[in-house]
Design a protein around this motif. Structure first.
Motif, short mmCIF file in Angstrom:
data_model
loop_
_atom_site.label_atom_id
_atom_site.label_comp_id
_atom_site.label_asym_id
_atom_site.label_seq_id
_atom_site.Cartn_x
_atom_site.Cartn_y
_atom_site.Cartn_z
N ALA A 1 0.80 -1.22 0.00
CA ALA A 1 0.00 0.00 0.00
C ALA A 1 0.84 1.28 0.00
O ALA A 1 0.65 2.15 -0.84
N ILE A 2 1.79 1.37 0.93
CA ILE A 2 2.51 2.64 1.09
C ILE A 2 3.38 2.94 -0.14
O ILE A 2 3.27 4.02 -0.73
N LYS A 3 4.21 1.97 -0.51
CA LYS A 3 5.10 2.22 -1.66
C LYS A 3 4.32 2.54 -2.94
O LYS A 3 4.64 3.52 -3.61
N PRO A 4 3.30 1.72 -3.31
CA PRO A 4 2.56 2.08 -4.53
C PRO A 4 1.85 3.43 -4.42
O PRO A 4 1.79 4.18 -5.40
N ALA A 5 1.35 3.78 -3.23
CA ALA A 5 0.67 5.08 -3.09
C ALA A 5 1.68 6.22 -3.23
O ALA A 5 1.38 7.25 -3.83
N LEU A 6 2.89 6.02 -2.71
CA LEU A 6 3.91 7.07 -2.85
C LEU A 6 4.36 7.19 -4.30
O LEU A 6 4.65 8.28 -4.79
N GLU A 7 4.38 6.06 -5.00
CA GLU A 7 4.71 6.06 -6.42
C GLU A 7 3.70 6.94 -7.19
O GLU A 7 4.09 7.72 -8.07
N LEU A 8 2.43 6.83 -6.83
CA LEU A 8 1.38 7.61 -7.52
C LEU A 8 1.53 9.11 -7.32
O LEU A 8 1.02 9.90 -8.12
N THR A 9 2.20 9.51 -6.24
CA THR A 9 2.30 10.95 -5.97
C THR A 9 3.14 11.67 -7.03
O THR A 9 3.09 12.89 -7.14
N LYS A 10 3.91 10.91 -7.81
CA LYS A 10 4.70 11.53 -8.88
C LYS A 10 3.81 12.01 -10.01
O LYS A 10 4.10 12.97 -10.69
N GLU A 11 2.72 11.27 -10.20
CA GLU A 11 1.89 11.49 -11.37
C GLU A 11 0.61 12.27 -11.04
O GLU A 11 0.02 12.89 -11.90
N TYR A 12 0.19 12.19 -9.79
CA TYR A 12 -1.10 12.78 -9.38
C TYR A 12 -0.90 13.86 -8.33
O TYR A 12 0.11 13.92 -7.66
N ASP A 13 -1.93 14.69 -8.20
CA ASP A 13 -2.05 15.57 -7.05
C ASP A 13 -2.57 14.70 -5.91
O ASP A 13 -3.72 14.27 -5.94
N ALA A 14 -1.73 14.41 -4.95
CA ALA A 14 -2.12 13.40 -3.96
C ALA A 14 -2.65 14.03 -2.68
O ALA A 14 -2.13 15.03 -2.19
N ARG A 15 -3.71 13.42 -2.16
CA ARG A 15 -4.32 13.82 -0.89
C ARG A 15 -4.48 12.56 -0.06
O ARG A 15 -5.32 11.72 -0.34
N TYR A 16 -3.62 12.41 0.92
CA TYR A 16 -3.63 11.20 1.75
C TYR A 16 -3.92 11.60 3.19
O TYR A 16 -3.36 12.56 3.69
N PHE A 17 -4.80 10.84 3.82
CA PHE A 17 -5.20 11.25 5.17
C PHE A 17 -5.33 10.07 6.13
O PHE A 17 -5.51 8.93 5.72
N ILE A 18 -5.28 10.39 7.39
CA ILE A 18 -5.45 9.41 8.46
C ILE A 18 -6.94 9.36 8.80
O ILE A 18 -7.51 10.35 9.27
N ALA A 19 -7.57 8.21 8.55
CA ALA A 19 -9.02 8.07 8.73
C ALA A 19 -9.34 7.75 10.19
O ALA A 19 -9.74 6.64 10.54
N ASP A 20 -9.16 8.77 11.06
CA ASP A 20 -9.30 8.49 12.50
C ASP A 20 -10.75 8.26 12.93
O ASP A 20 -11.00 7.48 13.84
N TYR A 21 -11.70 8.93 12.26
CA TYR A 21 -13.10 8.66 12.62
C TYR A 21 -13.54 7.26 12.19
O TYR A 21 -14.39 6.65 12.85
N HIS A 22 -12.95 6.74 11.14
CA HIS A 22 -13.26 5.36 10.78
C HIS A 22 -12.71 4.40 11.84
O HIS A 22 -13.34 3.39 12.16
N ALA A 23 -11.54 4.73 12.38
CA ALA A 23 -10.94 3.86 13.41
C ALA A 23 -11.74 3.89 14.70
O ALA A 23 -11.79 2.90 15.44
N LEU A 24 -12.40 5.02 14.97
CA LEU A 24 -13.20 5.16 16.19
C LEU A 24 -14.31 4.11 16.28
O LEU A 24 -14.71 3.72 17.37
#
Ligand code: TRP
Length: 331
Positions: free
Chosen positions: A23-46
């Protein structure tokens, strides 16, 4: 204009090598090509973590983990879901366009009902509304930021499809493109990362190698990977070996070729293959581990990074909500 890639990271446990490679490596790879918005889904964890200390620690560790793995917070908008109040406003608006039947079909809820029924319990035992409406909150996360693509594991594809359905229902009703309709990008085809017991590495199987485990512990865990009983002299098949599958994720092409050769000619025992695997894994993870420790030692800086992310995220979120409110007649 670049397309937008968005994904949420549920802070439910410590990061492991499977998360990193899958997950992490492929998502970081995408940041080269896209405007990336990555977030910590803390309300989902609640929904599942009710211990405040544990939730707070998970949020920090997972955020620090992504930064240590190379997420550049100047290039990626990196924030906590809970810092974006527009998320909850949009969730309420989307509820009006989400049929209850759609939620009944969401796999996490369905699985809970099936388990309860099998045990003779009330079908909804232990199910909170957060779990039941999980896909609406997730749709809001996605739709709020005009996301084009959503990199997720296979298990989350259904949720992204629900976000599509909900966005389309809104656009259809107002006969205009109020909301951007997202697409899922499945990540876990990139690499199935085998765990210590040979099954897919997963927290629920208890077969993980934590990403930031100290060097000694890392070696110990790698030496514990299950193998078959072939003796040293026997030639071995790299393609069916869990050790080799992991090795491919961390070694150069030349190193892979050299180890494959050693497998095929015989004379190499599993212990030796594991030591070589440890060498390349540790080589890649040592700088990450050091960065992780530095970030964890400076909580004020981590807070500032996340606050800066939220500040950049909120105007985008506010624009989406404003557009929707206008279309809906609650300007
Ligand atoms: N549900 C996702 C998971 O469990 C996390 C998540 C929450 C998410 N909101 C999201 C993923 C929005 C992608 C987009 O992994």
């Amino acid at each position: 204009m670049k397309k937008v890639a968005l994904t949420g990271i549920k802070p439910t446990g410590i990061l492991h090598i499977g998360n990193y490679c899958g997950a992490i490596k492929p998502a970081l790879e995408l940041t080269k090509e896209y405007d990336a918005r990555y977030f910590i889904a803390d309300y989902h964890a609640l929904n599942s973590i009710k211990d405040p200390k544990k939730l707070a620690a998970n949020i920090r560790e997972v955020a620090a983990g992504w930064l240590a793995a190379g997420l550049n917070p100047d290039a990626v908008i990196f924030y906590r879901q809970s810092s974006i109040p527009e998320t909850f406003e949009l969730t309420t608006m989307l509820m009006a366009f989400t049929s209850k039947g759609l939620m009944n079909r969401a796999h996490a809820y369905k699985a809970a009902v099936q388990d309860n029924t099998a045990q003779g319990d009330d079908p909804d035992a232990g199910v909170n509304m957060g779990l039941f409406t999980y896909p609406v909150l997730m749709a809001a996360d996605i739709i709020l930021f005009d996301s084009d693509v959503v990199p997720v594991g296979r298990d989350q594809v259904q949720h992204v499809e629900m976000a599509q359905d909900i966005a389309q229902a809104v656009n259809f009703n107002y006969k205009q493109d109020v909301l951007k309709v997202p697409q899922a990008v499945v990540q876990d085809t990139v690499a199935v990362v085998p765990g210590l017991d040979g099954r897919k590495m997963s927290k629920s199987y208890g077969n993980t190698i934590p990403l930031f485990t100290p060097e000694k512990q890392l070696r110990k865990l790698i030496l514990r990977i299950v193998t078959n009983s072939q003796v040293v002299e026997e030639p071995k098949d790299p393609e069916t070996s869990q050790i080799f599958l992991l090795y491919k994720l961390f070694a150069s092409v030349e190193e892979q070729g050299a180890l494959a050769h050693r497998y095929r000619e015989g004379g190499m025992g599993w212990g030796e293959a594991k030591e070589e695997l440890f060498r390349v894994v540790n080589r890649e993870l040592t700088p990450l581990r050091n960065r992780f420790e530095a970030i964890m030692a400076d909580p004020a800086k981590l807070d500032a990074i996340l606050a800066q992310g939220a500040e950049r995220a909120r105007p985008i979120a506010a624009a989406t909500v404003a557009r929707f409110r206008k279309a809906a007649g609650i300007d």
